[in-house]
Motif scaffolding. Structure first.
Motif, PDB file in Angstrom:
ATOM      1  N   ALA A  19       0.901  -1.501  -0.364  1.00 61.61           N
ATOM      2  CA  ALA A  19      -0.387   0.175   0.111  1.00 61.61           C
ATOM      3  C   ALA A  19       0.672   1.156  -0.247  1.00 61.61           C
ATOM      4  O   ALA A  19       0.543   2.323  -0.783  1.00 61.61           O
ATOM      5  CB  ALA A  19      -0.949   0.182   0.948  1.00 61.61           C
ATOM      6  N   SER A  20       1.995   1.285   0.627  1.00 66.83           N
ATOM      7  CA  SER A  20       2.643   2.327   0.662  1.00 66.83           C
ATOM      8  C   SER A  20       3.939   2.517  -0.714  1.00 66.83           C
ATOM      9  O   SER A  20       3.982   3.546  -0.990  1.00 66.83           O
ATOM     10  CB  SER A  20       3.870   1.905   1.759  1.00 66.83           C
ATOM     11  N   ALA A  21       3.863   1.914  -1.054  1.00 68.48           N
ATOM     12  CA  ALA A  21       5.113   1.480  -2.602  1.00 68.48           C
ATOM     13  C   ALA A  21       3.973   1.939  -3.502  1.00 68.48           C
ATOM     14  O   ALA A  21       4.069   3.152  -3.884  1.00 68.48           O
ATOM     15  CB  ALA A  21       5.264   0.254  -2.661  1.00 68.48           C
ATOM     16  N   VAL A  22       2.904   1.622  -3.661  1.00 71.48           N
ATOM     17  CA  VAL A  22       1.756   1.695  -4.389  1.00 71.48           C
ATOM     18  C   VAL A  22       1.637   4.020  -4.263  1.00 71.48           C
ATOM     19  O   VAL A  22       1.035   4.060  -5.580  1.00 71.48           O
ATOM     20  CB  VAL A  22       0.627   0.799  -4.337  1.00 71.48           C
ATOM     21  N   HIS A  23       1.023   4.022  -3.490  1.00 68.49           N
ATOM     22  CA  HIS A  23       0.646   5.246  -3.214  1.00 68.49           C
ATOM     23  C   HIS A  23       2.066   5.694  -3.789  1.00 68.49           C
ATOM     24  O   HIS A  23       1.826   6.940  -4.511  1.00 68.49           O
ATOM     25  CB  HIS A  23       1.019   5.449  -1.217  1.00 68.49           C
ATOM     26  N   GLU A  24       3.163   6.186  -2.707  1.00 64.67           N
ATOM     27  CA  GLU A  24       4.544   6.662  -3.647  1.00 64.67           C
ATOM     28  C   GLU A  24       4.658   6.803  -5.075  1.00 64.67           C
ATOM     29  O   GLU A  24       4.869   7.656  -5.884  1.00 64.67           O
ATOM     30  CB  GLU A  24       5.824   6.120  -3.174  1.00 64.67           C
ATOM     31  N   LEU A  25       4.615   5.929  -5.728  1.00 65.46           N
ATOM     32  CA  LEU A  25       4.693   5.332  -6.576  1.00 65.46           C
ATOM     33  C   LEU A  25       3.383   5.900  -8.055  1.00 65.46           C
ATOM     34  O   LEU A  25       3.473   6.535  -8.912  1.00 65.46           O
ATOM     35  CB  LEU A  25       4.664   3.559  -7.921  1.00 65.46           C
ATOM     36  N   SER A  26       1.826   5.961  -7.329  1.00 63.23           N
ATOM     37  CA  SER A  26       1.421   6.351  -8.277  1.00 63.23           C
ATOM     38  C   SER A  26       1.240   7.883  -8.655  1.00 63.23           C
ATOM     39  O   SER A  26       0.752   8.318  -9.414  1.00 63.23           O
ATOM     40  CB  SER A  26      -0.248   6.500  -7.549  1.00 63.23           C
ATOM     41  N   GLN A  27       2.221   8.838  -7.765  1.00 60.90           N
ATOM     42  CA  GLN A  27       1.923  10.284  -7.996  1.00 60.90           C
ATOM     43  C   GLN A  27       3.399  10.600  -9.335  1.00 60.90           C
ATOM     44  O   GLN A  27       2.588  11.545 -10.083  1.00 60.90           O
ATOM     45  CB  GLN A  27       3.155  10.790  -6.537  1.00 60.90           C
ATOM     46  N   PRO A  28       4.093   9.896  -9.070  1.00 57.08           N
ATOM     47  CA  PRO A  28       4.965  10.219 -10.563  1.00 57.08           C
ATOM     48  C   PRO A  28       3.784   9.736 -11.800  1.00 57.08           C
ATOM     49  O   PRO A  28       4.717  10.213 -12.664  1.00 57.08           O
ATOM     50  CB  PRO A  28       6.701   9.766 -10.416  1.00 57.08           C
ATOM     51  N   LEU A  29       3.925   8.962 -11.517  1.00 58.98           N
ATOM     52  CA  LEU A  29       2.922   8.053 -12.450  1.00 58.98           C
ATOM     53  C   LEU A  29       2.304   9.052 -13.251  1.00 58.98           C
ATOM     54  O   LEU A  29       1.641   9.122 -13.576  1.00 58.98           O
ATOM     55  CB  LEU A  29       2.711   6.816 -12.565  1.00 58.98           C
ATOM     56  N   ASN A  30       1.422   9.876 -12.534  1.00 59.59           N
ATOM     57  CA  ASN A  30      -0.006  10.508 -12.650  1.00 59.59           C
ATOM     58  C   ASN A  30       0.930  12.048 -13.524  1.00 59.59           C
ATOM     59  O   ASN A  30       0.099  12.869 -13.921  1.00 59.59           O
ATOM     60  CB  ASN A  30      -0.820  11.287 -11.410  1.00 59.59           C
ATOM     61  N   VAL A  31       1.728  12.025 -13.033  1.00 63.33           N
ATOM     62  CA  VAL A  31       2.229  13.402 -13.617  1.00 63.33           C
ATOM     63  C   VAL A  31       3.084  13.263 -14.938  1.00 63.33           C
ATOM     64  O   VAL A  31       3.000  13.554 -15.956  1.00 63.33           O
ATOM     65  CB  VAL A  31       3.740  14.020 -12.664  1.00 63.33           C
ATOM     66  N   VAL A  32       3.767  12.186 -15.176  1.00 68.06           N
ATOM     67  CA  VAL A  32       3.780  11.308 -16.402  1.00 68.06           C
ATOM     68  C   VAL A  32       2.535  10.750 -17.512  1.00 68.06           C
ATOM     69  O   VAL A  32       2.848  11.496 -18.803  1.00 68.06           O
ATOM     70  CB  VAL A  32       4.993   9.833 -16.272  1.00 68.06           C
ATOM     71  N   ASN A  33       1.717  10.473 -16.706  1.00 73.99           N
ATOM     72  CA  ASN A  33       0.342  10.693 -17.710  1.00 73.99           C
ATOM     73  C   ASN A  33      -0.029  11.823 -18.290  1.00 73.99           C
ATOM     74  O   ASN A  33      -0.030  12.223 -19.173  1.00 73.99           O
ATOM     75  CB  ASN A  33      -0.575   9.640 -16.821  1.00 73.99           C
ATOM     76  N   LEU A  34       0.340  12.900 -17.165  1.00 73.47           N
ATOM     77  CA  LEU A  34      -0.496  14.088 -17.537  1.00 73.47           C
ATOM     78  C   LEU A  34       0.690  14.843 -18.337  1.00 73.47           C
ATOM     79  O   LEU A  34       0.320  15.212 -19.541  1.00 73.47           O
ATOM     80  CB  LEU A  34      -0.230  15.110 -16.295  1.00 73.47           C
ATOM     81  N   LEU A  35       2.167  14.671 -18.420  1.00 74.41           N
ATOM     82  CA  LEU A  35       2.791  15.197 -19.164  1.00 74.41           C
ATOM     83  C   LEU A  35       2.976  14.905 -20.509  1.00 74.41           C
ATOM     84  O   LEU A  35       2.897  15.478 -21.706  1.00 74.41           O
ATOM     85  CB  LEU A  35       3.963  15.559 -18.883  1.00 74.41           C
ATOM     86  N   ALA A  36       2.915  13.773 -20.685  1.00 73.47           N
ATOM     87  CA  ALA A  36       2.758  13.057 -22.145  1.00 73.47           C
ATOM     88  C   ALA A  36       2.003  13.293 -22.740  1.00 73.47           C
ATOM     89  O   ALA A  36       1.021  13.449 -24.353  1.00 73.47           O
ATOM     90  CB  ALA A  36       2.301  11.159 -22.077  1.00 73.47           C
ATOM     91  N   ASP A  37       0.214  13.401 -22.386  1.00 75.69           N
ATOM     92  CA  ASP A  37      -1.189  13.949 -22.894  1.00 75.69           C
ATOM     93  C   ASP A  37      -0.697  14.774 -23.384  1.00 75.69           C
ATOM     94  O   ASP A  37      -1.130  15.743 -24.940  1.00 75.69           O
ATOM     95  CB  ASP A  37      -2.272  13.815 -21.330  1.00 75.69           C
ATOM     96  N   ASN A  38      -0.135  16.186 -22.401  1.00 79.92           N
ATOM     97  CA  ASN A  38       0.119  16.955 -23.084  1.00 79.92           C
ATOM     98  C   ASN A  38       0.889  17.715 -24.715  1.00 79.92           C
ATOM     99  O   ASN A  38       0.463  18.170 -25.354  1.00 79.92           O
ATOM    100  CB  ASN A  38       0.867  18.211 -21.804  1.00 79.92           C
ATOM    101  N   ALA A  39       2.064  16.572 -24.046  1.00 80.25           N
ATOM    102  CA  ALA A  39       2.931  16.877 -25.408  1.00 80.25           C
ATOM    103  C   ALA A  39       2.384  15.677 -26.532  1.00 80.25           C
ATOM    104  O   ALA A  39       2.387  16.107 -28.232  1.00 80.25           O
ATOM    105  CB  ALA A  39       3.787  15.484 -24.942  1.00 80.25           C
ATOM    106  N   LEU A  40       0.993  14.965 -26.679  1.00 79.21           N
ATOM    107  CA  LEU A  40       0.363  15.100 -27.549  1.00 79.21           C
ATOM    108  C   LEU A  40      -0.322  15.623 -28.768  1.00 79.21           C
ATOM    109  O   LEU A  40      -0.171  16.028 -29.771  1.00 79.21           O
ATOM    110  CB  LEU A  40      -0.774  13.080 -27.280  1.00 79.21           C
ATOM    111  N   ASP A  41      -1.105  16.453 -27.549  1.00 76.97           N
ATOM    112  CA  ASP A  41      -1.579  17.868 -27.942  1.00 76.97           C
ATOM    113  C   ASP A  41      -1.024  19.159 -28.632  1.00 76.97           C
ATOM    114  O   ASP A  41      -0.957  19.127 -29.940  1.00 76.97           O
ATOM    115  CB  ASP A  41      -2.868  18.187 -26.465  1.00 76.97           C
ATOM    116  N   ASP A  42       0.585  19.162 -27.531  1.00 80.49           N
ATOM    117  CA  ASP A  42       1.571  20.438 -28.828  1.00 80.49           C
ATOM    118  C   ASP A  42       2.310  19.180 -30.732  1.00 80.49           C
ATOM    119  O   ASP A  42       2.033  20.200 -31.323  1.00 80.49           O
ATOM    120  CB  ASP A  42       2.950  19.609 -28.036  1.00 80.49           C
TER     121      ASP A  42
END
Length: 252
Positions: A19-42
């Motif tokens: 539970a602790s590890a997943v919580h920590e991993l989820s944060q940077p993954l959310n950022v990567v997903n957001l930045l990748a979607d923005n890059a596709l828009d660009d």
């Protein structure tokens, strides 16, 4: 009994760590997903403007799409792993084991292929029948068995990841047995015979009792626990470098 209590304690500690590890991993993954979607828009904006070479943009789009695909897969895995921490201790519910098998195969199939393991599933014989049990426990027990078989004794410590043909095959089958009112999930693994190899018959096969012994509980604690659920049973057979486990779950 002592061994079972020890396994239960270890699982609780593991749940907290997961539970602790997943919580920590989820944060940077959310950022990567957001930045990748923005890059596709660009990229789409640049393509529409026509100010950048189309071949360059095409290559950039493919790379960003690959990032989106793999980041999405990683997010799916974290959501799936989170279920271990919150769901494995829940009471029995009704679920479709075939759907769980397809989901697990979708997560691990490609990576196992790279490691020289061919994972195939056949859930048609279950016809979508529902069973009673702990879905999270079944999901992780299935994963545990597949990954254990992928590195089962007898395989080389290092495989040739550039080889075109897989070195080992794992087959997961899900079949309804109306006479016993169960859905039987069988996970089997064996080295793939090369040209000229002799494939033996069932001679030399041994069977473990439906109550998993200490060796099975130690190697596959989640699967052993699933086999001890109400109405469930677990049988394991093996021959040479092949192994097969069958988990039977009661129909709903």
């Amino acid at each position: 009994m002592t061994r079972r209590l020890s396994i239960e304690s270890e699982l609780r500690v593991l749940q907290e760590a997961v539970a602790s590890a997943v919580h920590e991993l989820s944060q940077p993954l959310n950022v990567v997903n957001l930045l990748a979607d923005n890059a596709l828009d660009d990229v789409a904006t640049l393509e529409a403007a026509g100010v950048v070479d189309a071949a360059v943009l095409g290559g950039l789009r493919r790379r960003v799409e690959a990032i989106v695909e793999h980041a999405g897969k990683a997010s799916d895995i974290t959501r799936w792993v989170r279920a271990f921490a919150v769901g494995i201790g829940e009471e029995a519910t009704v679920f479709d084991p075939g759907a769980v098998i397809d989901r697990v195969a979708g997560i691990f199939g490609n990576d196992l292929r790279v490691a020289g393991v061919d994972l195939s599933v056949d859930t048609n014989a279950a016809g979508g029948d529902l069973v009673v049990g702990n879905e999270a426990l079944f999901s992780f027990a299935l994963t545990e068995a597949i990954l254990w078989m992928a590195r089962a004794p007898g395989l080389p410590a290092v495989v040739d990841i550039m080889a075109e043909a897989p070195l080992r095959q794992i087959v997961v089958r899900c079949m309804t047995d109306p006479s016993s009112a169960v859905v039987a999930v069988t996970i089997g693994s064996e080295p793939l015979a090369s040209a000229g190899d002799q494939v033996e018959d069932g001679e030399g096969r041994h069977e473990l009792a439906s109550e998993p012994d200490e060796a099975v509980a130690a190697a596959l604690p989640l699967l052993a626990r699933a086999g001890q659920s109400a109405g469930a049973s677990l049988v394991m057979t093996g021959k040479d470098r092949s192994v097969r486990v069958t988990l039977s779950l009661p129909l709903s």
